[in-house]
Design a protein around this motif. Structure first.
Motif, PDB file in Angstrom:
ATOM      1  N   ARG A 197      12.061  74.414  28.148  1.00  0.00           N
ATOM      2  CA  ARG A 197      13.036  73.936  29.129  1.00  0.00           C
ATOM      3  C   ARG A 197      14.293  74.792  29.109  1.00  0.00           C
ATOM      4  O   ARG A 197      14.835  75.149  30.160  1.00  0.00           O
ATOM      5  N   ALA A 198      14.750  75.140  27.929  1.00  0.00           N
ATOM      6  CA  ALA A 198      15.968  75.949  27.827  1.00  0.00           C
ATOM      7  C   ALA A 198      15.754  77.343  28.406  1.00  0.00           C
ATOM      8  O   ALA A 198      16.612  77.879  29.115  1.00  0.00           O
ATOM      9  N   ALA A 199      14.599  77.954  28.132  1.00  0.00           N
ATOM     10  CA  ALA A 199      14.331  79.291  28.655  1.00  0.00           C
ATOM     11  C   ALA A 199      14.235  79.288  30.171  1.00  0.00           C
ATOM     12  O   ALA A 199      14.727  80.203  30.847  1.00  0.00           O
ATOM     13  N   ALA A 200      13.594  78.262  30.733  1.00  0.00           N
ATOM     14  CA  ALA A 200      13.493  78.179  32.193  1.00  0.00           C
ATOM     15  C   ALA A 200      14.861  77.981  32.833  1.00  0.00           C
ATOM     16  O   ALA A 200      15.146  78.522  33.906  1.00  0.00           O
ATOM     17  N   ALA A 201      15.737  77.215  32.193  1.00  0.00           N
ATOM     18  CA  ALA A 201      17.070  76.987  32.749  1.00  0.00           C
ATOM     19  C   ALA A 201      17.929  78.240  32.702  1.00  0.00           C
ATOM     20  O   ALA A 201      18.775  78.460  33.575  1.00  0.00           O
ATOM     21  N   GLU A 202      17.712  79.082  31.704  1.00  0.00           N
ATOM     22  CA  GLU A 202      18.537  80.282  31.557  1.00  0.00           C
ATOM     23  C   GLU A 202      18.086  81.425  32.458  1.00  0.00           C
ATOM     24  O   GLU A 202      18.903  82.239  32.882  1.00  0.00           O
ATOM     25  N   ARG A 212      15.154  79.346  38.402  1.00  0.00           N
ATOM     26  CA  ARG A 212      15.366  78.027  38.999  1.00  0.00           C
ATOM     27  C   ARG A 212      14.077  77.210  38.951  1.00  0.00           C
ATOM     28  O   ARG A 212      13.908  76.258  39.706  1.00  0.00           O
ATOM     29  N   ASP A 213      13.176  77.594  38.091  1.00  0.00           N
ATOM     30  CA  ASP A 213      11.891  76.922  37.997  1.00  0.00           C
ATOM     31  C   ASP A 213      12.090  75.458  37.608  1.00  0.00           C
ATOM     32  O   ASP A 213      13.005  75.117  36.853  1.00  0.00           O
ATOM     33  N   ARG A 214      11.201  74.597  38.096  1.00  0.00           N
ATOM     34  CA  ARG A 214      11.296  73.170  37.804  1.00  0.00           C
ATOM     35  C   ARG A 214      11.074  72.853  36.329  1.00  0.00           C
ATOM     36  O   ARG A 214      11.373  71.736  35.896  1.00  0.00           O
ATOM     37  N   LEU A 215      10.563  73.800  35.590  1.00  0.00           N
ATOM     38  CA  LEU A 215      10.416  73.560  34.156  1.00  0.00           C
ATOM     39  C   LEU A 215      11.757  73.352  33.464  1.00  0.00           C
ATOM     40  O   LEU A 215      11.806  72.812  32.363  1.00  0.00           O
ATOM     41  N   LYS A 216      12.839  73.765  34.109  1.00  0.00           N
ATOM     42  CA  LYS A 216      14.157  73.529  33.528  1.00  0.00           C
ATOM     43  C   LYS A 216      14.502  72.042  33.492  1.00  0.00           C
ATOM     44  O   LYS A 216      15.394  71.620  32.747  1.00  0.00           O
TER      45      LYS A 216
END
Length: 651
Positions: free
Chosen positions: A399-404, A407-411
């Protein structure tokens, strides 16, 4: 207010209660008429405002049906009594001339000293035609044709073309009924107006069908105002959550829904345990014998590398925060590392017992040596809790990697630990406080029971909560075996017909346009309101007869989110679903693999299983169970059996 009270899926489901009478009826039936059932988990939605709008929509249609019924009664009374027809009266109640409607010798008296020959057939037509029955046939044909086409029978409809596309088009029978009803309506108005303007005096045949437009028009205006002002995207995001009507019963239902729909302790239906999660998507599982590595020291796990952080499974877990993992899943914050408690002073060691000579017989009544003991090369027993605690940090990192980076929904990935309980005590008596939930979670994670089951739920809400991917994971480590069950489920998008609320918000409103729409919709809408009123009356009677308060408790039968879902997904959505499921499964597999390595177990066979699953070599039906086959010539077979009329899996 729930965490998803203003989600896009909640908004569209609220709009659907006004546009789809079947969805509204099923929602009320599940949540109100069967109060003894626990509610299904609400993934990405809040069912309280959906139920509130469903009750409001039903009340509006019942009022519309009441006004329409009064107009129909007046229409029937005027038509049967002959008032307003060209019946030879003078409006003051004078009797017609003897000899029938045409009078004696072909004359009819229309006032003192006034008589003229009746050569036109309009008066006879006005007297002989049952206008109310003719117009009732028009209304029933148009309503039946619409309902048979799958267009629903709600009073208010915004875009019939969109509804037709959503249901696959009209069937031939419905097309015949609709066109015949339109032809009959056209014939009615031509005949009624011709008779009226020819002096037939059948004003009731013209006035009452127009009066029936009034309640339908008012209903459409009220619903349009709700859809435009309360359920538009901008307004819905800022308005307070719609609440249920006042009254002790609705307060009790609202409190139960708030307590259950997002709880980490859920009651399930034995035949459909994952109601609310959607459709199964590539369910798989396997069993693996736990074998220690040859280089692993007995009684200890693998040695950590120099400078590495302590293994999460070896750090004491705070039962209120670290073990739960649910708060982090909701808020998106990282789970803080648990702090190790100071070690207790060691007690003096007791003198060791003299070792038994090799091959000595066991004492009478002594249990046989455990295969997982030191003699078998075993050490600490690998537990399901250790594996779950290793999977969670990898989900956090994902989740952290996707947020950084995107804009993937995995964030926005969420994870919770759920405990599924079979229906037992009444829903109000099931303890759901934090202490009770934590106690169930701590006991269920390692017990591997049949009734109470522990799952790690990983959820990704994509496409504005239109597509919800849920991966449920269950781990067993009893008897020297590791059993991993991965149960992905997919919630498909909300029905396209419900998105008509957005078209209405952007539509230019004109009074004359709305009047014409009300006139055209009046015949079928009047019957729809009557059908809604009858359904409501039947529901009230069924609830009174059933008495949910004294009915045996049960798990949910249907999910509101699933009731409002379509069966179709786009290719883009299918690609995203596959990517989310594979990504989450990879994190789960890496957590299990690291747990095996840390405790000194071999991972080669596990990695082989995971590779087969990833490449499609092992696939377990679409059920919460299945069969696995490995090795050359092996086969996996899935058998579906019928249990009490429901499908059940048996592998």
């Amino acid at each position: 207010m729930g965490p998803y009270s203003h989600s896009e899926a909640t908004r569209l489901l609220c709009a659907g209660t006004y546009l789809d009478i079947d969805f509204r009826r099923q929602t009320i039936e599940e949540l109100v008429e069967h109060e003894e059932r626990s509610v299904a988990p609400s993934l990405g939605v809040d069912v309280v405002p959906v139920l509130a709008h469903a009750l409001r929509a039903r009340a509006r249609e019942v009022r519309t049906a009441g006004w329409a019924l009064l107009i129909w009664i007046a229409f029937l009374a005027f038509d049967l009594s002959g008032i307003g027809k060209g019946d030879g009266t003078d409006g003051g109640g004078a009797a017609p001339a003897p000899g029938g409607p045409f009078g004696s010798g072909g004359f009819s008296d229309y006032g003192p000293g006034t008589a003229y020959p009746v050569t036109d057939a309009t008066e006879a037509l006005a007297q002989s035609v049952p206008w109310w029955l003719w117009w009732a046939a028009v209304c029933l044909l148009l309503w039946a044709g619409r309902a048979a086409a799958g267009l629903g029978s709600a009073v208010y409809s915004v875009n019939e073309a969109a509804l037709r596309r959503a249901t696959g088009g009209r069937r031939r029978a419905s097309q015949v009924m609709v066109w015949f009803g339109r032809l009959l309506a056209l014939t009615y108005w031509i005949t009624a107006l011709a008779v009226l303007f020819s002096g037939g005096g059948n004003w009731a045949a013209v006035v009452f069908p127009l009066l029936l437009v009034v309640p339908v028009g008012l209903h459409r205006a009220q619903v349009a105002a709700v859809l435009r002002d309360e359920l538009s995207r901008e307004s819905f995001a800022t308005r307070p959550r719609a609440e249920l009507p006042a009254g002790e019963r609705y307060r009790r239902i609202s409190a139960a829904l708030d307590r259950e729909q997002h709880a980490e302790l859920t009651i399930y239906n034995v035949y459909r345990p994952f109601i609310g999660a959607g459709h199964p998507f590539g369910v798989w599982s396997f069993a693996l014998e736990l074998k220690r590595r040859e280089d692993a020291e007995p009684g200890a796990g693998a040695e950590p590398k120099a400078g590495a952080e302590p293994h999460p499974a070896t750090v004491p877990v705070d039962a209120g925060a670290e073990r739960r993992g649910g708060a982090a899943g909701r808020t998106g914050s990282a789970v803080p590392p648990a702090r190790a408690e100071p070690a207790e002073p060691a007690e003096p060691a007791e003198p060791a017992e003299p070792a038994e000579p090799a091959g000595a017989p066991a004492a009478p009544g002594a249990p046989p040596p455990s295969p997982s003991g030191p003699a078998a090369g075993g050490g600490r027993r690998l537990t399901s809790r250790q594996i779950i605690d290793l999977v969670r940090p990898r989900l956090e990192a994902l989740r952290a990697a996707a947020a950084e980076t995107s804009r993937d929904r995995l964030k926005d990935l969420e994870y919770h630990e759920l405990v599924y309980l079979p229906a037992g005590p009444p829903r109000a008596q099931v303890p759901r406080d934090e202490a009770a939930v934590e106690r169930h979670r701590a006991d269920a994670v390692d017990e591997g029971g049949e009734g109470r089951r522990h799952f790690l739920l990983v959820r990704v809400g994509a496409w504005n909560e239109q597509v919800v991917v849920s991966v449920l994971v269950r781990v067993h480590t009893q008897g020297g075996m590791l059993v991993l069950e991965v149960v992905p489920h997919i919630l498909t998008p909300v029905k396209p017909a419900f998105r008509a609320v957005d078209a209405l918000a952007e539509q230019k409103q004109g009074p004359w346009r709305e009047v014409v729409r009300a006139v055209l919709a009046s015949p079928s809408a009047g019957c729809a309101s009557a059908a809604s009123a009858v359904t409501t009356a039947v529901g009230f009677f069924r609830t009174w007869l059933h008495d949910p308060a004294s009915a045996p408790p049960d798990g949910p039968e249907r999910s509101v989110r699933e009731l409002g879902s379509t069966q179709e997904i786009s290719l883009f959505q299918e690609m995203d679903i596959s990517r989310y499921v594979k990504t989450v499964e990879d994190r789960i597999a890496s957590g299990v693999r690291d747990a095996l390595r840390a405790e000194g177990y071999r991972t080669d066979e596990f990695e082989q299983h995971i590779t087969q699953v990833a490449e499609g070599g092992v696939y377990i039906g679409r059920m919460s169970g299945g069969a696995v086959a490995t090795g050359p010539g092996a086969r996996a077979q899935q058998k579906i059996t019928q249990v009490d009329g429901r499908k059940g899996g048996d592998s």
